[in-house]
Design a protein around this motif. Structure first.
Motif, PDB file in Angstrom:
ATOM      1  N   ALA A 182       0.857  -1.338  -0.063  1.00  0.00           N
ATOM      2  CA  ALA A 182      -0.057  -0.020  -0.099  1.00  0.00           C
ATOM      3  C   ALA A 182       0.902   1.347   0.174  1.00  0.00           C
ATOM      4  O   ALA A 182       0.534   2.240  -0.707  1.00  0.00           O
ATOM      5  CB  ALA A 182      -0.815  -0.145   1.235  1.00  0.00           C
ATOM      6  N   ALA A 183       1.902   1.125   0.710  1.00  0.00           N
ATOM      7  CA  ALA A 183       3.007   2.415   0.733  1.00  0.00           C
ATOM      8  C   ALA A 183       3.510   2.714  -0.514  1.00  0.00           C
ATOM      9  O   ALA A 183       3.786   3.654  -1.099  1.00  0.00           O
ATOM     10  CB  ALA A 183       4.101   1.951   1.643  1.00  0.00           C
ATOM     11  N   GLY A 184       3.780   1.438  -1.358  1.00  0.00           N
ATOM     12  CA  GLY A 184       4.274   1.490  -2.598  1.00  0.00           C
ATOM     13  C   GLY A 184       3.318   2.612  -3.774  1.00  0.00           C
ATOM     14  O   GLY A 184       3.728   3.252  -4.461  1.00  0.00           O
ATOM     15  N   HIS A 185       2.137   2.123  -3.656  1.00  0.00           N
ATOM     16  CA  HIS A 185       1.164   2.596  -4.286  1.00  0.00           C
ATOM     17  C   HIS A 185       1.132   4.333  -3.753  1.00  0.00           C
ATOM     18  O   HIS A 185       0.952   5.014  -4.837  1.00  0.00           O
ATOM     19  CB  HIS A 185      -0.297   2.143  -4.110  1.00  0.00           C
ATOM     20  CG  HIS A 185      -0.672   0.866  -4.591  1.00  0.00           C
ATOM     21  ND1 HIS A 185      -0.327   0.342  -6.079  1.00  0.00           N
ATOM     22  CD2 HIS A 185      -0.839  -0.454  -4.104  1.00  0.00           C
ATOM     23  CE1 HIS A 185      -0.616  -0.973  -6.239  1.00  0.00           C
ATOM     24  NE2 HIS A 185      -0.827  -1.518  -5.042  1.00  0.00           N
ATOM     25  N   LEU A 186       1.098   4.704  -2.821  1.00  0.00           N
ATOM     26  CA  LEU A 186       1.069   5.931  -2.135  1.00  0.00           C
ATOM     27  C   LEU A 186       2.207   6.745  -2.930  1.00  0.00           C
ATOM     28  O   LEU A 186       2.129   7.806  -3.557  1.00  0.00           O
ATOM     29  CB  LEU A 186       1.251   5.739  -0.728  1.00  0.00           C
ATOM     30  CG  LEU A 186       0.865   7.283   0.004  1.00  0.00           C
ATOM     31  CD1 LEU A 186      -0.597   7.168  -0.192  1.00  0.00           C
ATOM     32  CD2 LEU A 186       1.251   7.242   1.459  1.00  0.00           C
ATOM     33  N   VAL A 187       3.501   5.989  -2.710  1.00  0.00           N
ATOM     34  CA  VAL A 187       4.897   6.936  -3.312  1.00  0.00           C
ATOM     35  C   VAL A 187       4.648   7.209  -5.000  1.00  0.00           C
ATOM     36  O   VAL A 187       4.780   8.149  -5.276  1.00  0.00           O
ATOM     37  CB  VAL A 187       6.143   5.994  -3.360  1.00  0.00           C
ATOM     38  CG1 VAL A 187       7.174   6.552  -4.210  1.00  0.00           C
ATOM     39  CG2 VAL A 187       6.405   5.780  -1.766  1.00  0.00           C
TER      40      VAL A 187
ATOM     41  N   LEU B 147      11.149   3.773  -6.934  1.00  0.00           N
ATOM     42  CA  LEU B 147      10.919   3.542  -5.429  1.00  0.00           C
ATOM     43  C   LEU B 147       9.525   2.863  -5.019  1.00  0.00           C
ATOM     44  O   LEU B 147       9.630   1.896  -4.381  1.00  0.00           O
ATOM     45  CB  LEU B 147      11.003   4.879  -4.836  1.00  0.00           C
ATOM     46  CG  LEU B 147      10.694   4.938  -3.386  1.00  0.00           C
ATOM     47  CD1 LEU B 147      11.907   4.099  -2.547  1.00  0.00           C
ATOM     48  CD2 LEU B 147      10.595   6.510  -2.768  1.00  0.00           C
ATOM     49  N   GLY B 148       8.592   3.142  -5.756  1.00  0.00           N
ATOM     50  CA  GLY B 148       7.421   2.498  -5.680  1.00  0.00           C
ATOM     51  C   GLY B 148       7.366   1.113  -6.039  1.00  0.00           C
ATOM     52  O   GLY B 148       6.804   0.277  -5.257  1.00  0.00           O
ATOM     53  N   SER B 149       8.263   0.573  -7.014  1.00  0.00           N
ATOM     54  CA  SER B 149       8.346  -0.521  -7.597  1.00  0.00           C
ATOM     55  C   SER B 149       9.089  -1.446  -6.504  1.00  0.00           C
ATOM     56  O   SER B 149       8.652  -2.746  -6.347  1.00  0.00           O
ATOM     57  CB  SER B 149       8.845  -0.738  -8.868  1.00  0.00           C
ATOM     58  OG  SER B 149       7.834  -0.271  -9.905  1.00  0.00           O
ATOM     59  N   VAL B 150      10.062  -0.754  -6.016  1.00  0.00           N
ATOM     60  CA  VAL B 150      10.890  -1.577  -4.818  1.00  0.00           C
ATOM     61  C   VAL B 150       9.971  -1.807  -3.713  1.00  0.00           C
ATOM     62  O   VAL B 150       9.906  -3.078  -3.094  1.00  0.00           O
ATOM     63  CB  VAL B 150      11.872  -0.776  -4.311  1.00  0.00           C
ATOM     64  CG1 VAL B 150      12.526  -1.348  -3.104  1.00  0.00           C
ATOM     65  CG2 VAL B 150      13.160  -0.442  -5.523  1.00  0.00           C
ATOM     66  N   LEU B 151       8.898  -1.172  -3.155  1.00  0.00           N
ATOM     67  CA  LEU B 151       8.208  -1.335  -1.978  1.00  0.00           C
ATOM     68  C   LEU B 151       7.149  -2.211  -2.556  1.00  0.00           C
ATOM     69  O   LEU B 151       6.731  -3.059  -1.655  1.00  0.00           O
ATOM     70  CB  LEU B 151       7.414  -0.171  -1.778  1.00  0.00           C
ATOM     71  CG  LEU B 151       8.193   1.083  -0.960  1.00  0.00           C
ATOM     72  CD1 LEU B 151       7.644   2.471  -0.881  1.00  0.00           C
ATOM     73  CD2 LEU B 151       8.625   0.464   0.429  1.00  0.00           C
ATOM     74  N   LEU B 152       6.468  -2.263  -3.828  1.00  0.00           N
ATOM     75  CA  LEU B 152       5.392  -3.291  -4.021  1.00  0.00           C
ATOM     76  C   LEU B 152       6.352  -4.419  -4.376  1.00  0.00           C
ATOM     77  O   LEU B 152       5.915  -5.682  -3.645  1.00  0.00           O
ATOM     78  CB  LEU B 152       5.128  -2.957  -5.593  1.00  0.00           C
ATOM     79  CG  LEU B 152       3.842  -1.755  -5.512  1.00  0.00           C
ATOM     80  CD1 LEU B 152       3.861  -1.150  -7.122  1.00  0.00           C
ATOM     81  CD2 LEU B 152       2.710  -2.239  -5.175  1.00  0.00           C
ATOM     82  N   GLY B 153       7.529  -4.580  -4.623  1.00  0.00           N
ATOM     83  CA  GLY B 153       8.405  -5.802  -4.765  1.00  0.00           C
ATOM     84  C   GLY B 153       8.634  -6.320  -3.368  1.00  0.00           C
ATOM     85  O   GLY B 153       8.457  -7.604  -3.149  1.00  0.00           O
TER      86      GLY B 153
END
Length: 433
Positions: free
Chosen positions: A325-330, A344-350
């Motif tokens: 969810a934080a990745g989507h936010l970024v 950055l968002g893709s790193v969090l999603l991954g």
């Protein structure tokens, strides 16, 4: 116990008998396990062929203006893969895991040819129907076969290695196809590597992979059925479907989390190439964004799989959904320039998906008795992979009315809610020893 042994007596005409020692465990079966890891790298690479290129083929080569039409290849893939997952366990029990794995590769053989030279969008859709069948059979079997070999104690590690291989190869293939597209065009060059994947996967499955059903039978002999299932030796698929979908709270929590997790992937698969292209990111940059997500997702599971064995399944699932969810936010709030936000968002999603994926598979395996585990995994993977279609359909509708970035916002909200549901509903089943 981390090791079981038994004597298997086999002979087709019952005139000769021989003994074969069967043991559960990664150490005991490392050669066959390693070969299955290699096979699943090839399975994952087949999906990686599409991650960067195919949405752009739709908009740039075939001049498709509708987001829903462009995303239709993901919808076709997701629905077919989900339905195939549902029956894969039944097929495995009836025809053996190895035969179903080989069948999966046979369906996959035409895919790279259709993607490379298909003269119209309907050919791309046909390729994705075949790819969905192929993935539903082949990936399901690599999961089941590794679970069979590993035994109860190292199940999280086994799933981490399996998914790391598949999604790592997916990400690297997405990056490679982006590079090839920059230098040689969108088609056909990026899909040549898929021809190699399909042929190599089929040959390995035919020549060096052994069936593992006897390992599941051995484990089943030493495990008591769950309450309510004592009268069932091999429950009907309808019973397993109900148990996995809503009757068992743990399996319900896992199934809905799997669906939302792949909703994120289905959304990003279609939306990210178009969203970042419109933001001025070049094709190589998009290739990196599309590669980072599955590479972190894949390689991260080498760590998160053992963590799920050590600390339990629930913490990894809950916090993994929150990290996604934080990745989507970024990405959705556009706090950084587009390429930075995408990476950055893709790193969090991954990272969030790496936390969730092996824990979800292991949680199903903890709860389902070995006599119906393959079918339960098939039902879970049915709901999980319906998420591809749901994410693509949601993204297409939302993008048409509100814009692409709102598809990212909605996926993030759904992910947050899903994590809360797991937090409230799920209890640790305990790893069967």
């Amino acid at each position: 116990m981390n090791r079981f042994s038994c004597l298997i007596f086999a002979c087709n005409n019952h005139q000769h008998r021989y003994t074969l020692e069967v043991k559960l465990g990664l150490k005991e079966n490392w050669k066959q396990f390693a070969l299955l890891v290699l096979v699943n790298m090839l399975v994952g690479g087949m999906v990686g062929l599409e991650r960067t290129i195919v949405p752009l083929v739709g908009t740039e080569e075939f001049k498709i203006a509708s987001d829903i039409v462009v995303f239709s290849f993901i919808i076709a893939f997701g629905v077919v893969k989900a339905l195939t997952n549902l029956i894969s366990g039944v097929l495995a029990d009836k025809y053996t895991r190895k035969r179903v794995l080989i069948l999966g590769w046979l369906f996959g053989l035409p895919v790279p040819f259709l993607l490379a030279w298909g003269p119209g969008w309907n050919w791309i859709l046909l390729a994705n129907v075949l790819l969905g069948v192929s993935q539903g059979l082949a990936w399901s079997m690599t999961v089941n076969m590794k679970i069979d070999l590993a035994g109860p104690r190292k199940r999280g590690l086994a799933m981490g290695l399996n998914e790391a291989a598949g999604y790592g190869a997916m990400g690297l293939t997405a990056l490679l196809t982006g590079y090839l597209a920059v230098h040689y065009g969108l088609r056909p060059a990026p899909f040549y590597i898929g021809i190699f994947y399909a042929i190599a996967g089929l040959l390995l499955s035919l020549l060096v992979i052994h069936d593992t059903r006897k390992f599941a039978q051995l484990e089943a002999a030493g495990v008591q059925p769950v309450p309510g299932a004592e009268t069932f030796h091999k429950p009907a698929l309808g019973w397993v479907f109900r148990e996995t979908t809503f009757r068992n709270k743990n399996l319900f929590a896992v199934s809905q989390a799997g669906l939302i997790n792949n909703l994120n992937d289905g959304m990003s698969w279609g939306v990210f190439p178009l969203l970042f292209t419109s933001a001025g990111v070049g094709l190589e940059g998009i290739g990196w964004i599309k590669a980072v997500y599955p590479v972190v997702w894949g390689l991260g599971q080498i760590v998160t799989g053992p963590l799920a064995d050590r600390f339990g399944r629930k913490p990894l699932i809950v916090y993994g959904m929150f990290v996604q969810a934080a990745g989507h936010l970024v990405i959705g709030l556009e706090l950084f320039e587009p390429l930075t936000a995408g990476l950055l968002g893709s790193v969090l999603l991954g990272l969030g998906t790496a936390m969730v994926y092996p824990a979800l598979l292991a949680a199903v395996s903890d709860t389902a008795h070995p006599s119906w585990r393959a079918s339960s995994l098939g039902v879970y993977r049915f709901w999980r992979d319906i998420g591809y279609a749901a994410g693509a359909l949601m993204a297409g509708i939302v993008a048409a009315y509100l814009g692409l970035v709102w598809a990212v916002h909605l996926a993030g909200l759904a992910t947050l809610v899903s994590g809360i549901i797991v937090w409230v509903q799920m209890k640790e089943a305990g790893m069967k020893m």
